[in-house]
Scaffold this motif. Structure first.
Motif, mmCIF file in Angstrom:
data_model
loop_
_atom_site.group_PDB
_atom_site.id
_atom_site.type_symbol
_atom_site.label_atom_id
_atom_site.label_comp_id
_atom_site.label_asym_id
_atom_site.label_seq_id
_atom_site.Cartn_x
_atom_site.Cartn_y
_atom_site.Cartn_z
ATOM 1 N N ILE A 72 72.432 101.432 49.881
ATOM 2 C CA ILE A 72 71.348 101.031 49.665
ATOM 3 C C ILE A 72 70.420 100.806 50.086
ATOM 4 C CG2 ILE A 72 70.828 98.281 49.085
ATOM 5 C CD1 ILE A 72 72.479 99.199 46.686
ATOM 6 N N TYR A 73 70.010 100.816 51.302
ATOM 7 C CA TYR A 73 68.793 100.849 52.258
ATOM 8 C C TYR A 73 68.170 102.654 51.980
ATOM 9 C CZ TYR A 73 65.685 101.486 56.638
ATOM 10 O OH TYR A 73 65.648 101.928 57.642
ATOM 11 N N GLY A 74 68.861 103.307 51.479
ATOM 12 C CA GLY A 74 68.501 105.206 51.433
ATOM 13 C C GLY A 74 67.888 105.038 50.066
ATOM 14 N N SER A 75 68.758 104.590 48.945
ATOM 15 C CA SER A 75 68.847 104.109 47.778
ATOM 16 C C SER A 75 66.887 103.078 48.092
ATOM 17 C CB SER A 75 69.039 103.336 46.939
ATOM 18 O OG SER A 75 69.208 103.251 45.144
ATOM 19 N N LEU A 76 67.162 102.330 48.650
ATOM 20 C CA LEU A 76 65.758 101.177 48.087
ATOM 21 C C LEU A 76 64.794 102.438 48.451
ATOM 22 C CD1 LEU A 76 67.024 98.332 49.474
ATOM 23 C CD2 LEU A 76 65.864 99.013 46.981
ATOM 24 N N VAL A 77 64.736 103.070 50.240
ATOM 25 C CA VAL A 77 64.034 103.542 50.814
ATOM 26 C C VAL A 77 63.012 104.967 49.783
ATOM 27 C CG1 VAL A 77 63.231 106.238 51.986
ATOM 28 C CG2 VAL A 77 65.142 104.010 52.820
ATOM 29 N N TRP A 306 72.684 114.444 44.921
ATOM 30 C CA TRP A 306 72.425 113.653 46.211
ATOM 31 C C TRP A 306 73.389 112.825 46.508
ATOM 32 C CZ3 TRP A 306 68.668 115.705 49.109
ATOM 33 C CH2 TRP A 306 68.463 115.841 48.710
ATOM 34 N N ALA A 307 74.430 112.111 45.399
ATOM 35 C CA ALA A 307 75.843 111.125 45.525
ATOM 36 C C ALA A 307 77.126 111.698 46.809
ATOM 37 C CB ALA A 307 76.110 111.599 44.563
ATOM 38 N N ILE A 308 76.977 113.619 46.340
ATOM 39 C CA ILE A 308 77.407 114.218 46.911
ATOM 40 C C ILE A 308 77.175 114.064 48.780
ATOM 41 C CG2 ILE A 308 78.772 116.372 48.497
ATOM 42 C CD1 ILE A 308 79.355 116.853 45.339
ATOM 43 N N GLN A 309 75.374 115.030 48.792
ATOM 44 C CA GLN A 309 74.755 114.971 49.815
ATOM 45 C C GLN A 309 74.904 113.669 51.174
ATOM 46 O OE1 GLN A 309 71.574 114.398 51.211
ATOM 47 N NE2 GLN A 309 71.624 115.966 52.681
ATOM 48 N N GLU A 310 73.909 113.040 50.570
ATOM 49 C CA GLU A 310 73.313 111.695 51.004
ATOM 50 C C GLU A 310 75.620 111.396 51.968
ATOM 51 O OE1 GLU A 310 71.405 110.182 51.901
ATOM 52 O OE2 GLU A 310 69.426 111.738 51.249
ATOM 53 N N GLN A 311 76.259 111.208 51.201
ATOM 54 C CA GLN A 311 77.059 110.762 52.137
ATOM 55 C C GLN A 311 77.310 110.945 53.490
ATOM 56 O OE1 GLN A 311 80.965 109.922 49.439
ATOM 57 N NE2 GLN A 311 79.857 109.880 47.990
ATOM 58 N N PHE A 442 62.110 111.812 43.822
ATOM 59 C CA PHE A 442 63.270 111.371 44.639
ATOM 60 C C PHE A 442 63.905 110.048 44.095
ATOM 61 C CE2 PHE A 442 59.393 112.905 47.076
ATOM 62 C CZ PHE A 442 59.695 113.789 47.536
ATOM 63 N N LEU A 443 63.297 108.940 42.700
ATOM 64 C CA LEU A 443 64.639 108.912 42.163
ATOM 65 C C LEU A 443 65.964 108.618 42.152
ATOM 66 C CD1 LEU A 443 63.058 107.089 39.560
ATOM 67 C CD2 LEU A 443 63.114 105.951 41.930
ATOM 68 N N THR A 444 65.875 110.590 42.011
ATOM 69 C CA THR A 444 67.245 111.225 42.265
ATOM 70 C C THR A 444 68.222 110.744 43.531
ATOM 71 O OG1 THR A 444 66.891 113.340 42.591
ATOM 72 C CG2 THR A 444 66.042 113.186 40.088
ATOM 73 N N ASN A 445 67.474 110.741 44.438
ATOM 74 C CA ASN A 445 68.370 110.889 45.439
ATOM 75 C C ASN A 445 68.096 108.869 45.191
ATOM 76 O OD1 ASN A 445 68.703 110.196 48.761
ATOM 77 N ND2 ASN A 445 68.100 111.932 48.996
ATOM 78 N N ASN A 452 76.148 105.102 44.926
ATOM 79 C CA ASN A 452 77.713 105.650 45.807
ATOM 80 C C ASN A 452 77.921 104.353 46.954
ATOM 81 O OD1 ASN A 452 77.549 108.583 45.885
ATOM 82 N ND2 ASN A 452 76.180 108.507 47.764
ATOM 83 N N ALA A 453 76.868 103.211 46.796
ATOM 84 C CA ALA A 453 76.743 101.880 47.149
ATOM 85 C C ALA A 453 78.359 101.476 47.071
ATOM 86 C CB ALA A 453 75.677 100.556 46.858
ATOM 87 N N GLN A 454 78.321 101.620 45.801
ATOM 88 C CA GLN A 454 79.982 101.416 44.835
ATOM 89 C C GLN A 454 80.834 102.388 45.184
ATOM 90 O OE1 GLN A 454 79.490 97.958 43.500
ATOM 91 N NE2 GLN A 454 77.350 98.192 43.965
#
Length: 497
Positions: A72-77, A306-311, A442-445, A452-454
């Motif tokens: 969620i932090y990454g999402s809000l960033v 990004w759903a994969i990369q950010e994990q 950047f909203l794609t990320n 991902n938070a879920q």
């Protein structure tokens, strides 16, 4: 920005001086180097700071909750880029917005550098979220301003700029991660603050000489007579949010889990509203509407990537800490060091990809086909993570080389998709929404991490094989579909390659 204004900006920027690219690329390269050093340094130890026990210098949060907060932090960033794009487009221009963003980021890291509770953590997150929203999309937009639309150096320039980002990202976990995990988390966060300070110095000292008029133009300025009404509405909205949030916290209704769910929902609603608003705007012409439609499948593809990369910063970070052998070839590894793998591979491979795109010239794959390759490699990076548990069971520690291979594969995908996506965004953006469309990229990320938070809640050692296999398989299937429909998307891009 009309063609006349664009030509004026190009003339004001020295067009050589940094590896055959505009001199302004030097300023933006090193500004982002230090900003990413601060961000990735903080991120390398943040997940461990949240779930390590208090006796180990952490906050003692549940590991699953920590992973969701991290997402969620990454999402809000990245979601806050909407704010930064609007301020740049309507009020300040991208160059000044970048500077103010850097100041807020620095203060966020300073707060983290002092011992505190979870409340201090969330306050520091708020500063970094807003600051990154001001800086991140706008500094990328300034890179686009350095080149004419038909300059064949454009994709190559974004790849070099991307290498600067990842040089900072490579060094940060090694320095901040080692100090944070070996000595003290807060000392590590303090070093991250110093990194952002150095980035601000580079930007202030070199921007006038190197950037010229790049980033100074306000493409859709807010009329003076409208400012009172707009600022009043924004102020009223902030007050309402603060009041409702305070009531929710006091009554116990607004829990961490409910807040995470709310952001996950917003991660879908906000980009959809963004597309609809720009598409229906009278300031968007017919060709620009067609390009926006072409951008939608690229947006979805980038979300999946990004759903994969950010994990790598949550699931794979905890995997490195809890499921991986940290003794290798006689070397004692820190789990935070694995965060350096992604930028390390990019540092070495970005020049290769930049050379390939320039070498191929007009024969290089179209943007949609590059995106499809990105999804293929991302999917494979998760598929390989099936094998440690399949071969040896989820109870045994995995060889660290499996993580190395996973990060390597996702980097191949990232270099096919990310710098190309930033470049395509600057070319497909409606003129009246140039900076805001970069925020949309950047909203794609943001959307990926909100989802991902879920999703990360489904990961356990028992579900490991299914978790990596399903997500990796979905990415590969989407990549194949995107490749097949790429000619249709290309036609909708109206001459933009």
């Amino acid at each position: 920005m009309n063609s006349k204004d664009k030509d004026e900006v190009i003339r004001s920027v020295p067009q050589t001086g940094f590896f055959g690219h505009p001199r302004g690329l030097f300023t933006l390269f090193f500004t982002e180097f230090w900003e990413r050093f601060s961000y990735y340094g903080m991120r390398a130890i943040l997940i461990f700071y949240m779930y390590y026990e208090v006796t180990q210098g952490g906050l003692g949060l549940d590991r699953t909750t920590a992973n969701s907060i991290m997402a969620i932090y990454g999402s809000l960033v990245y979601m806050s880029g909407i704010i930064g794009g609007w301020i740049a487009d309507r009020l300040l221009g991208t160059a000044r917005t970048v500077f103010y963003g850097g100041i807020l980021i620095m203060f966020g890291h300073i707060i983290l550098s002092f011992p505190g509770s979870a409340t201090a953590l969330f306050v520091s997150m708020a500063f970094i979220i807003i600051g990154t929203g001001l800086l991140k999309p706008n500094v990328s937009s300034v890179v686009g301003d350095l080149y004419s639309d038909n300059d064949i150096r454009r994709d190559s320039g974004f790849s070099i700029y991307y290498m600067g980002i990842n040089l900072g990202g490579f060094l940060a976990p090694l320095i901040v991660g080692t100090i944070g995990q070996t000595y003290n988390f807060h000392l590590g966060f303090g070093i991250a603050a110093v990194g952002m300070f150095l980035g601000l110095i580079v930007y202030l000292v070199t921007r006038k000489k190197n950037l010229g008029l790049a980033g100074q133009h306000v493409p859709n300025p807010l009329a003076k007579e409208d400012r009172f009404k707009v600022f009043g509405s924004i102020g009223l909205g902030v007050v309402i949010i603060v009041i409702l949030g305070s009531i929710g916290i006091v009554t116990g209704y607004l829990t961490i889990d409910r807040f995470i769910l709310l952001v996950s929902i917003l991660g879908i609603i906000i980009p959809a509203a963004f597309f609809i608003f720009m598409y229906r705007s009278p300031k968007t012409n017919s060709d620009e509407r067609s390009r926006l439609l072409a951008y939608i499948p690229l947006f979805i593809a980038a979300m999946m990537f990004w759903a994969i990369q950010e994990q790598g910063s949550n699931i794979l970070a905890t995997y490195a800490n809890d499921r991986t052998q940290l003794e290798f070839a006689g070397i004692k590894l820190q789990s935070s060091w694995f965060q350096s793998l992604n930028p390390l591979f990019i540092v070495f491979l970005a020049p290769v990809f930049a050379w390939i795109w320039v070498r191929l010239g007009d024969r290089q794959p179209s943007t949609p086909k590059k995106f499809s390759l990105g999804l293929l490699f991302a999917g494979l990076s998760f598929i390989v993570m099936i094998f440690p548990a399949y071969l040896n069971g989820a109870e045994s520690l995995a060889n660290p080389l499996w993580l190395v291979l996973s990060f390597f594969l996702v980097v191949l995908g990232e270099l096919c998709l990310s710098p190309v996506g930033m470049s395509a965004t600057t070319k497909l953006a409606p003129a009246a929404f140039s900076a805001q469309t970069m925020s949309l990229w950047f909203l794609t990320n943001a959307s990926a991490q909100a989802i991902n938070a879920q999703v990360v809640k489904l990961y356990t050692e028992k579900t490991e094989i299914l978790y990596f296999g399903v997500i990796g398989g979905i990415s590969i299937v989407l990549g194949v579909i995107l490749f097949l429909v790429s000619p249709i998307i290309q036609r909708q891009m109206k001459g933009v390659r």
